[in-house]
Design an enzyme around this catalytic site. Structure first.
Site, PDB file in Angstrom:
ATOM      1  N   GLY A  80      17.278  32.040  41.264  1.00 35.60           N
ATOM      2  CA  GLY A  80      18.690  32.218  41.575  1.00 35.60           C
ATOM      3  C   GLY A  80      19.110  33.652  41.822  1.00 35.60           C
ATOM      4  O   GLY A  80      20.297  33.942  41.973  1.00 35.60           O
ATOM      5  N   LYS A 100      28.299  48.996  49.620  1.00 38.43           N
ATOM      6  CA  LYS A 100      28.669  49.643  48.362  1.00 38.43           C
ATOM      7  C   LYS A 100      28.581  51.163  48.478  1.00 38.43           C
ATOM      8  O   LYS A 100      29.415  51.883  47.924  1.00 38.43           O
ATOM      9  CB  LYS A 100      27.770  49.123  47.244  1.00 38.43           C
ATOM     10  CG  LYS A 100      27.980  47.638  46.961  1.00 38.43           C
ATOM     11  CD  LYS A 100      26.927  47.069  46.033  1.00 38.43           C
ATOM     12  CE  LYS A 100      27.144  45.572  45.802  1.00 38.43           C
ATOM     13  NZ  LYS A 100      26.083  44.957  44.993  1.00 38.43           N
ATOM     14  N   ILE A 158      29.711  47.014  35.849  1.00 38.28           N
ATOM     15  CA  ILE A 158      29.586  48.442  35.531  1.00 38.28           C
ATOM     16  C   ILE A 158      30.816  49.195  36.035  1.00 38.28           C
ATOM     17  O   ILE A 158      31.133  49.141  37.228  1.00 38.28           O
ATOM     18  CB  ILE A 158      28.325  49.032  36.182  1.00 38.28           C
ATOM     19  CG1 ILE A 158      27.083  48.240  35.776  1.00 38.28           C
ATOM     20  CG2 ILE A 158      28.166  50.501  35.798  1.00 38.28           C
ATOM     21  CD1 ILE A 158      25.838  48.627  36.540  1.00 38.28           C
ATOM     22  N   GLU A 169      37.290  47.318  41.538  1.00 37.78           N
ATOM     23  CA  GLU A 169      36.178  47.724  40.674  1.00 37.78           C
ATOM     24  C   GLU A 169      34.978  46.789  40.820  1.00 37.78           C
ATOM     25  O   GLU A 169      33.823  47.229  40.784  1.00 37.78           O
ATOM     26  CB  GLU A 169      36.637  47.746  39.218  1.00 37.78           C
ATOM     27  CG  GLU A 169      35.573  48.197  38.222  1.00 37.78           C
ATOM     28  CD  GLU A 169      35.184  49.652  38.389  1.00 37.78           C
ATOM     29  OE1 GLU A 169      34.058  49.896  38.854  1.00 37.78           O
ATOM     30  OE2 GLU A 169      36.004  50.523  38.066  1.00 37.78           O
ATOM     31  N   GLY A 212      26.445  38.595  39.122  1.00 35.19           N
ATOM     32  CA  GLY A 212      26.591  37.398  38.297  1.00 35.19           C
ATOM     33  C   GLY A 212      28.054  37.072  38.086  1.00 35.19           C
ATOM     34  O   GLY A 212      28.926  37.944  38.145  1.00 35.19           O
ATOM     35  N   VAL A 224      31.661  47.002  43.504  1.00 37.28           N
ATOM     36  CA  VAL A 224      30.467  47.856  43.383  1.00 37.28           C
ATOM     37  C   VAL A 224      29.878  47.699  41.986  1.00 37.28           C
ATOM     38  O   VAL A 224      30.539  47.970  40.991  1.00 37.28           O
ATOM     39  CB  VAL A 224      30.807  49.335  43.617  1.00 37.28           C
ATOM     40  CG1 VAL A 224      29.544  50.191  43.502  1.00 37.28           C
ATOM     41  CG2 VAL A 224      31.456  49.537  44.983  1.00 37.28           C
ATOM     42  N   ARG A 276      38.025  25.443  49.519  1.00 27.34           N
ATOM     43  CA  ARG A 276      37.832  24.825  50.838  1.00 27.34           C
ATOM     44  C   ARG A 276      38.236  23.361  50.827  1.00 27.34           C
ATOM     45  O   ARG A 276      38.849  22.867  51.772  1.00 27.34           O
ATOM     46  CB  ARG A 276      36.362  24.951  51.261  1.00 27.34           C
ATOM     47  CG  ARG A 276      35.950  26.344  51.686  1.00 27.34           C
ATOM     48  CD  ARG A 276      34.613  26.303  52.397  1.00 27.34           C
ATOM     49  NE  ARG A 276      34.207  27.617  52.855  1.00 27.34           N
ATOM     50  CZ  ARG A 276      33.480  28.463  52.149  1.00 27.34           C
ATOM     51  NH1 ARG A 276      33.076  28.117  50.932  1.00 27.34           N
ATOM     52  NH2 ARG A 276      33.147  29.635  52.636  1.00 27.34           N
ATOM     53  N   ASN A 310      31.142  31.168  41.743  1.00 27.49           N
ATOM     54  CA  ASN A 310      30.670  31.674  40.455  1.00 27.49           C
ATOM     55  C   ASN A 310      31.642  32.650  39.817  1.00 27.49           C
ATOM     56  O   ASN A 310      31.939  32.574  38.624  1.00 27.49           O
ATOM     57  CB  ASN A 310      29.301  32.359  40.631  1.00 27.49           C
ATOM     58  CG  ASN A 310      28.194  31.366  40.933  1.00 27.49           C
ATOM     59  OD1 ASN A 310      28.307  30.186  40.613  1.00 27.49           O
ATOM     60  ND2 ASN A 310      27.135  31.843  41.554  1.00 27.49           N
ATOM     61  N   VAL A 319      48.942  42.870  28.358  1.00 27.59           N
ATOM     62  CA  VAL A 319      49.801  43.166  29.502  1.00 27.59           C
ATOM     63  C   VAL A 319      51.247  43.391  29.080  1.00 27.59           C
ATOM     64  O   VAL A 319      51.931  44.284  29.581  1.00 27.59           O
ATOM     65  CB  VAL A 319      49.716  42.029  30.543  1.00 27.59           C
ATOM     66  CG1 VAL A 319      50.772  42.207  31.633  1.00 27.59           C
ATOM     67  CG2 VAL A 319      48.329  41.963  31.146  1.00 27.59           C
TER      68      VAL A 319
END
Length: 433
Positions: free
Chosen positions: A187, A205, A136, A129, A307, A132, A47, A15, A35
């Protein structure tokens, strides 16, 4: 004149990995402008390379080690999950001087020190980042924005699955098993939800947050942990009567022992939270983290905690930072571990307890129960008696006391003849009495 491209290897196409590749591909011009050089995906480790994966087949490889070792790869994005294989790949990348972006909280919670040492030795960047609270921004503010401040406490809701379950139980009155099943259908819960509902994910976390906030290496094994699987609809109803709700909290804070020693606490457990506390209104699969610092005061970070797309946003933010460092010759922040504070055992922490017990319906029960608290110098804040006969129930909320004294009290209650069963024991957070 076009600058030399910066090569990116993506490990994992689940995902998060799929969203990273999609956003990076669809917005290639924007990323180049941000950049200063093009970002080119050199390969994607999966895999199995068979089937339509929605990306050019020539980018797919089932040999991640070979991909990491390629000379045209400058930055490695690890979104595989798990620990053993990612650990080897990330270490290999760092040892070769390649920057690494990872969303792997379990890996970081166990091996932050090893990975940070490898990054420092080879002067490579290690960004995480996304490990955790998904999208956010919490890690970078703690490492950079608050680098000149003293952080005293970091507390929050850092697992969307458990927050969804507890919010749904609170809203509908359904029991835990029924709500967990619904979370799976929608889900929000994995086929095996153990890591989420038993607090392992949140503990990983918490270890990361404590390490950053308090300049001390903390691993998941240092974090006291309880899950939500024993929470009942009765607990949530009682919480409402106390003007509270129940949340799975990750709490990291500085404490001072009775002997004047500075220590840190890192703990995860379901707790009663007063409805006027900012975390009480965080519902569904959302996450929120509250940071308390001496100069900045209280700061709150809120948003999508999981997500594919939200987590990919955090990964790509790190990717831009790492790529800029490659292009301009800078470096990201290094691990800060100078404080070397010890982690206090849970028994030393001052907490409040909510204890719900089924009791015999006869005179003298309350006095007998209260005596057990008094023996251990635990002061009672409120007592509620509900029902009668075989359904007689006693709910006790305490004032602040050492967790060891509270735990011993609960153990003694279970031995009393007048106590049929100690149904629930929860801590109460967000108060100071």
């Amino acid at each position: 004149m076009t600058s030399k491209p910066i090569g990116v290897a993506v490990l994992g196409l689940g995902n998060v990995g799929s969203e990273v590749v999609r956003i990076l591909t669809e917005n290639a011009d924007d990323f180049e402008a941000r950049v200063g050089a093009p970002l080119e995906i050199r390969g994607i480790a999966v895999r199995r390379v068979d089937g339509d994966r929605g990306v050019p087949a020539e980018l797919l490889t089932d040999d991640p080690a070979d991909l990491v070792g390629r000379d045209d790869v400058d930055i490695v994005v690890e979104v595989l999950g798990g620990i053993d294989i990612p650990r080897k790949l990330v270490l290999s990348a760092l040892e070769k001087g390649k920057s690494v972006i990872t969303a792997n909280k379990a890996l970081l919670a166990e091996y932050t020190g090893e990975l940070a040492d490898a990054a420092e030795k080879s002067r490579a960047d290690l960004y995480f980042e996304a490990a955790v609270a998904g999208a956010i921004p919490v890690v970078r503010p703690l490492m950079q924005s608050l680098a000149g401040d003293r952080v005293n406490k970091v507390a929050g809701i850092v697992n969307g699955t458990t927050n969804f379950i507890l919010s749904a139980m609170d809203e509908t009155g359904a029991d835990y098993a029924e709500t967990l099943a619904e979370a799976g259908r929608l889900g929000y819960a994995e086929a095996d939800p153990t890591a989420d509902v038993e607090g392992y994910d949140a503990a990983s976390k918490a270890a990361i947050l404590a390490s950053i906030a308090f300049h001390t290496r903390v691993t998941a094994g240092d974090v006291y942990r309880e899950g939500i699987s024993k929470i009942t609809s009765d607990d949530l109803e009682t919480a409402k009567s106390l003007d509270c709700t129940i949340k799975l909290l990750a709490i990291c804070e500085r404490i001072v022992t009775p002997k004047g020693k500075e220590r840190i606490s890192a703990r995860v457990y379901p707790a009663l939270v007063p409805l006027n506390h900012p975390l009480a209104s965080v519902n569904g699969a959302f996450n929120a983290v509250v940071v308390e610092a001496e100069a900045a005061g209280r700061l709150m970070f809120y948003g999508q905690g999981a997500g594919g797309a939200p987590t990919a946003s955090a990964v790509l933010g790190d990717l831009v930072m790492a790529a800029r460092n490659k292009f301009y010759g800078g470096r990201g922040p290094l691990e800060s571990k100078y404080a070397k504070l010890k982690v206090a055992p849970m028994g030393d922490i001052l907490t409040r307890y909510y204890v719900s017990m089924q009791v015999a319906d006869k005179p003298g029960v309350l006095a007998t129960v209260a005596a057990e608290f008094s023996k251990r110098d635990v002061s009672i804040s409120t007592v509620r008696q509900q029902g009668s006969g075989d359904g007689a129930r006693l709910v006790v909320v305490t004032h602040l006391a050492a967790d060891s004294a509270l735990s011993d009290t609960v153990a003694s209650l279970e031995q009393l003849d007048v106590v049929v069963h100690v149904a629930s024991v929860l801590r109460l957070e967000g108060t100071t009495v």
